[in-house]
Design a protein around this motif. Structure first.
Motif, PDB file in Angstrom:
ATOM      1  N   LYS A 182     -22.322 -18.297 -12.094  1.00  0.00           N
ATOM      2  CA  LYS A 182     -21.965 -18.682 -13.454  1.00  0.00           C
ATOM      3  C   LYS A 182     -20.619 -18.108 -13.866  1.00  0.00           C
ATOM      4  O   LYS A 182     -20.090 -18.458 -14.923  1.00  0.00           O
ATOM      5  CB  LYS A 182     -23.046 -18.218 -14.433  1.00  0.00           C
ATOM      6  CG  LYS A 182     -24.383 -18.934 -14.256  1.00  0.00           C
ATOM      7  CD  LYS A 182     -25.423 -18.413 -15.224  1.00  0.00           C
ATOM      8  CE  LYS A 182     -26.760 -19.124 -15.033  1.00  0.00           C
ATOM      9  NZ  LYS A 182     -27.811 -18.600 -15.956  1.00  0.00           N
ATOM     10  N   HIS A 183     -20.086 -17.226 -13.039  1.00  0.00           N
ATOM     11  CA  HIS A 183     -18.803 -16.585 -13.339  1.00  0.00           C
ATOM     12  C   HIS A 183     -17.704 -16.966 -12.346  1.00  0.00           C
ATOM     13  O   HIS A 183     -16.531 -16.978 -12.721  1.00  0.00           O
ATOM     14  CB  HIS A 183     -18.977 -15.061 -13.336  1.00  0.00           C
ATOM     15  CG  HIS A 183     -19.876 -14.558 -14.408  1.00  0.00           C
ATOM     16  ND1 HIS A 183     -19.438 -14.198 -15.663  1.00  0.00           N
ATOM     17  CD2 HIS A 183     -21.220 -14.354 -14.421  1.00  0.00           C
ATOM     18  CE1 HIS A 183     -20.446 -13.801 -16.406  1.00  0.00           C
ATOM     19  NE2 HIS A 183     -21.547 -13.870 -15.677  1.00  0.00           N
ATOM     20  N   VAL A 184     -18.086 -17.249 -11.098  1.00  0.00           N
ATOM     21  CA  VAL A 184     -17.108 -17.517 -10.046  1.00  0.00           C
ATOM     22  C   VAL A 184     -17.479 -18.806  -9.318  1.00  0.00           C
ATOM     23  O   VAL A 184     -18.627 -18.979  -8.896  1.00  0.00           O
ATOM     24  CB  VAL A 184     -17.058 -16.370  -9.008  1.00  0.00           C
ATOM     25  CG1 VAL A 184     -15.935 -16.628  -8.006  1.00  0.00           C
ATOM     26  CG2 VAL A 184     -16.891 -15.029  -9.683  1.00  0.00           C
ATOM     27  N   SER A 185     -16.518 -19.701  -9.173  1.00  0.00           N
ATOM     28  CA  SER A 185     -16.707 -20.910  -8.362  1.00  0.00           C
ATOM     29  C   SER A 185     -15.644 -20.930  -7.276  1.00  0.00           C
ATOM     30  O   SER A 185     -14.548 -20.387  -7.455  1.00  0.00           O
ATOM     31  CB  SER A 185     -16.625 -22.173  -9.219  1.00  0.00           C
ATOM     32  OG  SER A 185     -15.417 -22.202  -9.969  1.00  0.00           O
ATOM     33  N   ILE A 186     -15.974 -21.558  -6.156  1.00  0.00           N
ATOM     34  CA  ILE A 186     -15.040 -21.542  -5.023  1.00  0.00           C
ATOM     35  C   ILE A 186     -15.088 -22.857  -4.268  1.00  0.00           C
ATOM     36  O   ILE A 186     -16.157 -23.450  -4.088  1.00  0.00           O
ATOM     37  CB  ILE A 186     -15.352 -20.359  -4.063  1.00  0.00           C
ATOM     38  CG1 ILE A 186     -14.332 -20.325  -2.908  1.00  0.00           C
ATOM     39  CG2 ILE A 186     -16.774 -20.402  -3.563  1.00  0.00           C
ATOM     40  CD1 ILE A 186     -14.381 -19.035  -2.089  1.00  0.00           C
ATOM     41  N   THR A 239     -16.811 -22.088 -14.611  1.00  0.00           N
ATOM     42  CA  THR A 239     -16.733 -20.635 -14.489  1.00  0.00           C
ATOM     43  C   THR A 239     -15.374 -20.147 -14.986  1.00  0.00           C
ATOM     44  O   THR A 239     -14.393 -20.890 -14.993  1.00  0.00           O
ATOM     45  CB  THR A 239     -16.903 -20.204 -13.024  1.00  0.00           C
ATOM     46  OG1 THR A 239     -15.873 -20.830 -12.235  1.00  0.00           O
ATOM     47  CG2 THR A 239     -18.279 -20.602 -12.496  1.00  0.00           C
ATOM     48  N   LYS A 240     -15.328 -18.886 -15.357  1.00  0.00           N
ATOM     49  CA  LYS A 240     -14.063 -18.310 -15.810  1.00  0.00           C
ATOM     50  C   LYS A 240     -13.110 -18.102 -14.644  1.00  0.00           C
ATOM     51  O   LYS A 240     -11.896 -18.200 -14.794  1.00  0.00           O
ATOM     52  CB  LYS A 240     -14.317 -16.993 -16.524  1.00  0.00           C
ATOM     53  CG  LYS A 240     -13.077 -16.382 -17.149  1.00  0.00           C
ATOM     54  CD  LYS A 240     -13.412 -15.200 -18.035  1.00  0.00           C
ATOM     55  CE  LYS A 240     -12.159 -14.684 -18.737  1.00  0.00           C
ATOM     56  NZ  LYS A 240     -12.466 -13.558 -19.654  1.00  0.00           N
ATOM     57  N   TYR A 241     -13.677 -17.808 -13.464  1.00  0.00           N
ATOM     58  CA  TYR A 241     -12.871 -17.562 -12.270  1.00  0.00           C
ATOM     59  C   TYR A 241     -13.044 -18.724 -11.306  1.00  0.00           C
ATOM     60  O   TYR A 241     -14.176 -19.072 -10.932  1.00  0.00           O
ATOM     61  CB  TYR A 241     -13.284 -16.248 -11.597  1.00  0.00           C
ATOM     62  CG  TYR A 241     -13.071 -15.047 -12.483  1.00  0.00           C
ATOM     63  CD1 TYR A 241     -11.861 -14.360 -12.477  1.00  0.00           C
ATOM     64  CD2 TYR A 241     -14.072 -14.614 -13.348  1.00  0.00           C
ATOM     65  CE1 TYR A 241     -11.658 -13.270 -13.304  1.00  0.00           C
ATOM     66  CE2 TYR A 241     -13.874 -13.525 -14.180  1.00  0.00           C
ATOM     67  CZ  TYR A 241     -12.662 -12.855 -14.153  1.00  0.00           C
ATOM     68  OH  TYR A 241     -12.467 -11.779 -14.981  1.00  0.00           O
ATOM     69  N   VAL A 242     -11.931 -19.334 -10.895  1.00  0.00           N
ATOM     70  CA  VAL A 242     -11.950 -20.506 -10.029  1.00  0.00           C
ATOM     71  C   VAL A 242     -11.114 -20.202  -8.790  1.00  0.00           C
ATOM     72  O   VAL A 242      -9.914 -19.910  -8.900  1.00  0.00           O
ATOM     73  CB  VAL A 242     -11.387 -21.747 -10.762  1.00  0.00           C
ATOM     74  CG1 VAL A 242     -11.414 -22.968  -9.848  1.00  0.00           C
ATOM     75  CG2 VAL A 242     -12.170 -22.025 -12.051  1.00  0.00           C
ATOM     76  N   THR A 257      -9.116 -18.223 -14.948  1.00  0.00           N
ATOM     77  CA  THR A 257      -8.352 -17.438 -13.977  1.00  0.00           C
ATOM     78  C   THR A 257      -8.453 -18.174 -12.655  1.00  0.00           C
ATOM     79  O   THR A 257      -9.529 -18.260 -12.071  1.00  0.00           O
ATOM     80  CB  THR A 257      -8.914 -16.016 -13.839  1.00  0.00           C
ATOM     81  OG1 THR A 257      -8.836 -15.349 -15.097  1.00  0.00           O
ATOM     82  CG2 THR A 257      -8.141 -15.217 -12.796  1.00  0.00           C
ATOM     83  N   ILE A 258      -7.352 -18.749 -12.192  1.00  0.00           N
ATOM     84  CA  ILE A 258      -7.357 -19.617 -11.017  1.00  0.00           C
ATOM     85  C   ILE A 258      -6.596 -18.947  -9.882  1.00  0.00           C
ATOM     86  O   ILE A 258      -5.462 -18.491 -10.065  1.00  0.00           O
ATOM     87  CB  ILE A 258      -6.729 -20.988 -11.353  1.00  0.00           C
ATOM     88  CG1 ILE A 258      -7.544 -21.676 -12.459  1.00  0.00           C
ATOM     89  CG2 ILE A 258      -6.658 -21.867 -10.105  1.00  0.00           C
ATOM     90  CD1 ILE A 258      -6.953 -22.982 -12.935  1.00  0.00           C
TER      91      ILE A 258
END
Length: 252
Positions: free
Chosen positions: A75-79, A154-157, A188-189
């Motif tokens: 829920k916070h990081v996607s990749i 997510t906030k981090y991508v 944040t990418i």
């Protein structure tokens, strides 16, 4: 903020990364550059917990990547990995819908459908929504996979070579949309990218790796210098200012 401390990765007796220590600041776009085998993708997959490092710790937004539960971390990081293979015959909409799995466990709510629609619209995939992936060009499929990651909201991508298979027009459109996601949505990418000129044009920060180690990092103006790029890529590079934009020339 993303922090990694003494991170290394070894396969049998071969070290492919580290130890490296560093931070990626909150917000904006950070690009990882460097020659093949520099450790860029390895570092990214460790940050995204697709692989476990041999040594070291990673935190993303204060969450310990090693110990945080998978559903919570997702829920916070996607990749997006560099290579994506799906054997099932899926439509674009179905693929993008997978990005909502951490939130709905496969049962899409109206809110999930909204995120899917927004992600597809973000990358101009609306006309392709009901097309099967095997009916698309490589570039269209790549955009669909990026949309799936964005739908995860997510906030981090983390995106490993998101410009793969994209022509010049769609590479620029993709980067403009990612820039907008960072600026307007507060994402944040982090990108692994080979085109240093694209990196310079759209990134807030650039981190350069070589031989599994971080060589240098800084703003585009700090990295886009003859001596820095020549050292990182071990080939002569000359940087020119074209329309006010630093541009690396190396094909001569």
């Amino acid at each position: 903020m993303i922090e990694f401390v003494d991170v290394s990765m070894c396969y049998q007796d071969k070290r492919v990364l580290g130890p490296v220590t560093g931070t990626i600041r909150e917000g904006g776009i950070t690009s990882l550059i460097g020659p093949n085998g520099a450790g860029k993708s390895t570092l990214m997959t460790i940050i995204g917990r697709l692989v476990e490092p041999t040594t070291g710790t990673v935190t993303v937004g204060g969450l310990d990547v090693r110990t945080t539960k998978s559903q919570e971390l997702a829920k916070h990081v996607s990749i997006l990995r560099q290579e994506n293979h799906i054997t099932a015959r899926l439509t674009v909409r179905e693929l993008v819908g997978f990005g909502r799995f951490p939130h709905c466990r496969g049962r899409l709510t109206p809110d999930d459908v909204r995120h899917v629609d927004e992600a597809m619209d973000f990358l101009n995939l609306g006309p392709l929504a009901d097309r099967y992936l095997d009916q698309l060009s490589g570039g269209q499929r790549q955009r669909a996979f990026v949309a799936m990651v964005l739908a995860q909201d997510t906030k981090y991508v983390l995106l490993d070579e998101p410009l793969n298979n994209l022509d010049m027009k769609h590479a620029v459109l993709m980067m403009r949309q990612l820039r907008r996601a960072a600026d307007k949505l507060g994402k944040t990418i982090v990108l692994v990218i080979h085109d240093v000129n694209i990196a310079a044009a759209y990134s807030d920060d650039i981190v350069a790796l070589r031989d599994g180690l971080i060589v240098t990092g800084g703003s585009a103006d700090e990295i886009m210098r003859d001596e820095v790029l020549t050292d990182v890529f071990d080939t002569p590079v000359t940087v020119h200012s074209i329309h006010g934009q630093p541009t690396a020339v190396y094909a001569c």
